[in-house]
Design a protein around this motif. Structure first.
Motif, short mmCIF file in Angstrom:
data_model
loop_
_atom_site.label_atom_id
_atom_site.label_comp_id
_atom_site.label_asym_id
_atom_site.label_seq_id
_atom_site.Cartn_x
_atom_site.Cartn_y
_atom_site.Cartn_z
N ILE A 43 -3.96 20.35 -5.40
CA ILE A 43 -3.56 21.48 -6.23
C ILE A 43 -3.68 21.10 -7.70
CG2 ILE A 43 -2.03 22.50 -4.49
CD1 ILE A 43 0.36 21.32 -5.99
N SER A 45 -2.33 22.30 -11.69
CA SER A 45 -1.36 23.07 -12.46
C SER A 45 -1.77 23.01 -13.93
CB SER A 45 0.04 22.48 -12.28
OG SER A 45 1.00 23.31 -12.88
N TYR A 76 16.47 14.71 -3.19
CA TYR A 76 15.72 15.86 -2.70
C TYR A 76 16.13 16.14 -1.26
CZ TYR A 76 13.03 15.20 -6.89
OH TYR A 76 12.67 15.08 -8.20
N ASP A 82 7.11 22.16 -0.29
CA ASP A 82 5.83 22.84 -0.51
C ASP A 82 5.18 22.25 -1.76
OD1 ASP A 82 7.18 23.95 -2.68
OD2 ASP A 82 7.31 25.95 -1.81
N GLY A 83 4.07 22.85 -2.18
CA GLY A 83 3.33 22.33 -3.31
C GLY A 83 4.14 22.22 -4.58
N ILE A 84 4.98 23.21 -4.85
CA ILE A 84 5.81 23.18 -6.06
C ILE A 84 6.83 22.04 -5.98
CG2 ILE A 84 7.53 24.46 -7.41
CD1 ILE A 84 4.61 25.43 -7.75
N ASP A 85 7.46 21.89 -4.82
CA ASP A 85 8.41 20.78 -4.65
C ASP A 85 7.73 19.45 -4.93
OD1 ASP A 85 10.54 22.44 -3.75
OD2 ASP A 85 9.74 22.40 -1.71
N PHE A 87 4.97 18.86 -6.65
CA PHE A 87 4.58 18.75 -8.04
C PHE A 87 5.77 18.37 -8.91
CE2 PHE A 87 1.98 19.40 -11.65
CZ PHE A 87 0.70 19.38 -11.16
N LEU A 88 6.90 19.04 -8.69
CA LEU A 88 8.10 18.73 -9.46
C LEU A 88 8.56 17.30 -9.21
CD1 LEU A 88 10.10 22.05 -9.13
CD2 LEU A 88 9.03 21.14 -11.20
N ASN A 91 6.22 14.91 -11.06
CA ASN A 91 6.45 14.98 -12.51
C ASN A 91 7.78 14.33 -12.90
OD1 ASN A 91 4.21 16.21 -13.85
ND2 ASN A 91 4.64 18.01 -12.64
#
Length: 124
Positions: A43, A45, A76, A82-85, A87-88, A91
């Protein structure tokens, strides 16, 4: 990270040639990440929202290893990230330098592996 050489923080502000080159670079990065890490998804961003900073994209390969890493982390609680999890997590845990020694170790190893794979890509 994939950065534009053109001084715009918006895709709409890039000339056609820059857009075409950016698409080609993103395709090569996706190929490289898939080749090296064999994720189930790559993915991107978009970043560079502030005026004066060129737009750039962060690329992330999503795979079982990242899911396991997130699952083993006490902060966590999402069993099915998912992808957002993901990515966060990357980061916060690596880009914000929560553990600089681990981050530097991971970066050095990844850069070495990716450079080796890039030489194979250039021969295709």
């Amino acid at each position: 990270m994939i950065a534009s050489r053109y001084p715009s923080c918006d895709l709409a502000g890039l000339p056609e040639q820059a857009l075409a080159e950016l698409g080609g670079v993103m395709a090569r990065v996706e190929w490289l990440l898939k080749e090296v890490f064999q994720p189930y998804k790559v993915i991107f961003s978009k970043f560079g929202f502030s005026e004066g900073y060129p737009l750039h994209f962060h690329a992330l390969h999503l795979g079982d290893d990242l899911e396991r890493l997130i699952g083993s982390h006490s902060s966590y609680t999402n069993d099915m990230p998912d992808g957002i999890d993901m990515f966060l997590f990357v980061n916060r845990e690596h880009c914000e330098d929560q553990n600089p020694d681990l981050t530097n170790q991971l970066i050095k190893k990844s850069v070495s592996t990716l450079k080796s794979a890039m030489s194979r890509y250039e021969k295709i």
